[in-house]
Write an enzyme that holds these catalytic residues in place. Structure first.
Site, mmCIF file in Angstrom:
data_model
loop_
_atom_site.group_PDB
_atom_site.id
_atom_site.type_symbol
_atom_site.label_atom_id
_atom_site.label_comp_id
_atom_site.label_asym_id
_atom_site.label_seq_id
_atom_site.Cartn_x
_atom_site.Cartn_y
_atom_site.Cartn_z
ATOM 1 N N TYR A 154 -15.035 10.532 -19.844
ATOM 2 C CA TYR A 154 -15.408 8.990 -18.490
ATOM 3 C C TYR A 154 -16.117 9.212 -17.524
ATOM 4 C CZ TYR A 154 -15.350 4.229 -17.076
ATOM 5 O OH TYR A 154 -15.168 3.332 -16.484
ATOM 6 N N ASP A 211 -6.140 12.787 -19.233
ATOM 7 C CA ASP A 211 -6.445 11.558 -19.566
ATOM 8 C C ASP A 211 -6.528 10.933 -20.376
ATOM 9 O OD1 ASP A 211 -7.241 8.845 -19.330
ATOM 10 O OD2 ASP A 211 -9.622 9.082 -18.757
ATOM 11 N N LYS A 248 -7.224 -0.957 -20.249
ATOM 12 C CA LYS A 248 -7.113 -0.577 -21.446
ATOM 13 C C LYS A 248 -6.222 -0.670 -22.146
ATOM 14 C CE LYS A 248 -11.511 0.673 -19.815
ATOM 15 N NZ LYS A 248 -11.382 2.272 -19.482
ATOM 16 N N ARG A 287 0.858 -1.070 -0.270
ATOM 17 C CA ARG A 287 0.043 -0.590 -0.105
ATOM 18 C C ARG A 287 0.717 1.126 -0.049
ATOM 19 N NH1 ARG A 287 -1.460 2.508 3.674
ATOM 20 N NH2 ARG A 287 -1.489 0.912 5.598
#
Ligand SMILES: *Cc1c(COP(=O)(O)O)cnc(C)c1O
Length: 390
Positions: free
Chosen positions: A102, A174, A199, A48
Site C-alpha cells: 500500500y 496487512d 475498507k 486514548r
C-alpha cells in the site's frame, strides 16, 4: 459464549455486543463519555487508552474474527500500521518488506525510517527465498501484504511465517484486501494482522478506521506506544464500525461471488488484454490462493487493449464510480498510476508492472449482470468514438 464454535455470521452479528441492561435495547449502546470514574473501578477508562466500552467490546469481535487473543481499534489503517511497526522497531533494527505495498505504508518507511535509524529492505520477488535472502541479524519484522495492491500478488503466508519463527522474527500482515472472511493469517502462523477498517470492515465508504489483531502480549507492546501516540478512534465511529461489521461476512461473500463472475467476463472480453485475479486459473498464484484463501477476494485489476484510453473508459461508465479508495458496497474503479501509485516515478511503476492502462476494480454488491453491462457499454462507446475520430 464459546466463540470458537460460532459461525462467522454469528460472530459478525453478536460477538462483542454491549448488553443494554438499563433499557433492554437490541443493539449496543453508544458510550460517548470521555470522562470515567477513577476510584473503585477495575479499569481506568479513557478514549486514548483504547478502553472505552465501545472500543473494548468491538475489539472482541475483531479478535474473534481473526482468531487472535486480542485486538485494538485505531483512527485509521495507517495509525494501526505505523503504531505497530514503531512499537517493535528502534534505532539499529531492520525490517524486511514485500515490494508491492500500500502506497501509504511504503511512504511511511521511505520518508521516516531513516530519521529513526531503522533499516529496511524491500524484496524483489514474493517467494520465501526472496524473504530469506533479505534477512539480517538485526531483522525484527517481516511485513507482508497479500493479496497486494493493485496486481493481487500473493505471498505464501505459512512458509513466510515458518521462516520468521525459525529466526525469532515477528511477522506482520496487512490483510485488508482479504478480510478475515477470506483468510485467517494467524491460523497460518502470522503474529500480527493489521487492517484498514476504512475498507471492508466499514464497507460503506463512510468511515476511516484501522485495526490490529494479535496475541495479548503483542497487543500489550503495541498498546504501550499507542496510548502515547494517540491514534484512537472516536466512540461514535467505533459504534458505526460495529454496525458495519455485522454485515461484513455477507457483504464480502457477495462481493467475492461477483468478482469471480466479473473476472471471468473480463478475461474473455475482446477489448481486455489482461486480468489479475487470484481466482482465475491464469493467475500465477492461483494454486497458492486455493491453499490459504477461502474465496478469492473482491479486488481485481485489468488492462484494456492498447489504443483504448483507460481514462475515457472510466468516464464512460455510468454505474461503476471512478473513485479513490475501495471495498464499499458500491463498485469503484481507479487508475493506480494516477492515484495509489502516483507518488512513484514512471520507472518505479514500470518495475512493479503498473502501466497507465491498468485499472483496479473494487467489486461491489450490485447485480453482476448490471456491472458487466456497464463495462461492456463503456468500452463499446469509447471504442466506437475512437474509430470515428480516426
Ligand atoms: C487503505 C489501505 C491502508 C491505509 O488505511 P487508511 O485507513 O487509509 O489509513 C493500508 N493498507 C491497505 C491495503 C489499504 O488498502
Amino acid at each position: 459464549m464459546a466463540k470458537k464454535n460460532l459461525g462467522v455470521n454469528t460472530i459478525c452479528t453478536h460477538v462483542g455486543e454491549i448488553k443494554d441492561t438499563q433499557f433492554k435495547g437490541a443493539i449496543s449502546p453508544m458510550y460517548l463519555s470521555t470522562s470515567y470514574a477513577f476510584e473503585d473501578v477495575d479499569v481506568k477508562r479513557y478514549p486514548r487508552y483504547f478502553n472505552t466500552p465501545n472500543q473494548e467490546y468491538l475489539s472482541k469481535k475483531i479478535a474473534a474474527l481473526e482468531h487472535s487473543e486480542a485486538a485494538l481499534i485505531f483512527g485509521s489503517g495507517m495509525a494501526a500500521i505505523s503504531t505497530t511497526l514503531l512499537a517493535f522497531l528502534g534505532a539499529g533494527d531492520h525490517i524486511v518488506l514485500q515490494n508491492d505495498l500500500y502506497g501509504g505504508t511504503r511512504n511511511l518507511i521511505e520518508s521516516q525510517f531513516d530519521r529513526y535509524k531503522i533499516g529496511y529492505t524491500f524484496i524483489e520477488g514474493t517467494s520465501v527465498l526472496d524473504f530469506e535472502k533479505a534477512i539480517k541479524p538485526q531483522t525484527k519484522i517481516i511485513y507482508i501484504e497479500t493479496p497486494s495492491n493493485p496486481l493481487l500478488k500473493l505471498v505464501d503466508i505459512k512458509a513466510v511465517s515458518k521462516l520468521a519463527k525459525s529466526k525469532k522474527i515477528v511477522t506482520v500482515i496487512d490483510s485488508t484486501f482479504a478480510t478475515p472472511i477470506v483468510q485467517n493469517p494467524i491460523d497460518l502462523g502470522i503474529d500480527i494482522v493489521v487492517h484498514s477498517a476504512t475498507k471492508y470492515f466499514g464497507g460503506h465508504s463512510d468511515i476511516t478506521a484501522g485495526a490490529v489483531a494479535a496475541s495479548q502480549s503483542h497487543i500489550d507492546t503495541i498498546w504501550s506506544l499507542a496510548k502515547d501516540t494517540g491514534g484512537s478512534l472516536s466512540d461514535f465511529t467505533v459504534w458505526m464500525l460495529e454496525r458495519s461489521m455485522k454485515t461484513l461476512a455477507i457483504r464480502v461473500k457477495a462481493q467475492n461471488k461477483n468478482a469471480k463472475k466479473i473476472a471471468k467476463f473480463l478475461e474473455t472480453h475482446a477489448y481486455v488484454s489482461k486480468v489479475y485475479y487470484p481466482g482465475l486459473k491464469s493467475h500465477p498464484d492461483h494454486e497458492l490462493a486455493k491453499t490459504q484463501m477461502r474465496s478469492f477476494g473482491a479486488m481485481l485489476s485489468f488492462e484494456l487493449k492498447e489504443g483504448i484510453d483507460a481514462s475515457a473508459f472510466l468516464k464512460a461508465l455510468k454505474l461503476i464510480k471512478p473513485s479513490m479508495s475501495l471495498a464499499g458496497v458500491e463498485s469503484t474503479m481507479i487508475l493506480p498510476y494516477l492515484a495509489s501509485h502516483a507518488l512513484l516515478s514512471q520507472e518505479e511503476r514500470d518495475a512493479q508492472g503498473i502501466s497507465n492502462r491498468l485499472i483496479r476494480f473494487s467489486v461491489g454488491i450490485e447485480s453482476a449482470k448490471d456491472l458487466k453491462h456497464d463495462i461492456h457499454r463503456a468500452i463499446s462507446q469509447i471504442n466506437a468514438s475512437t474509430l470515428i475520430d480516426n
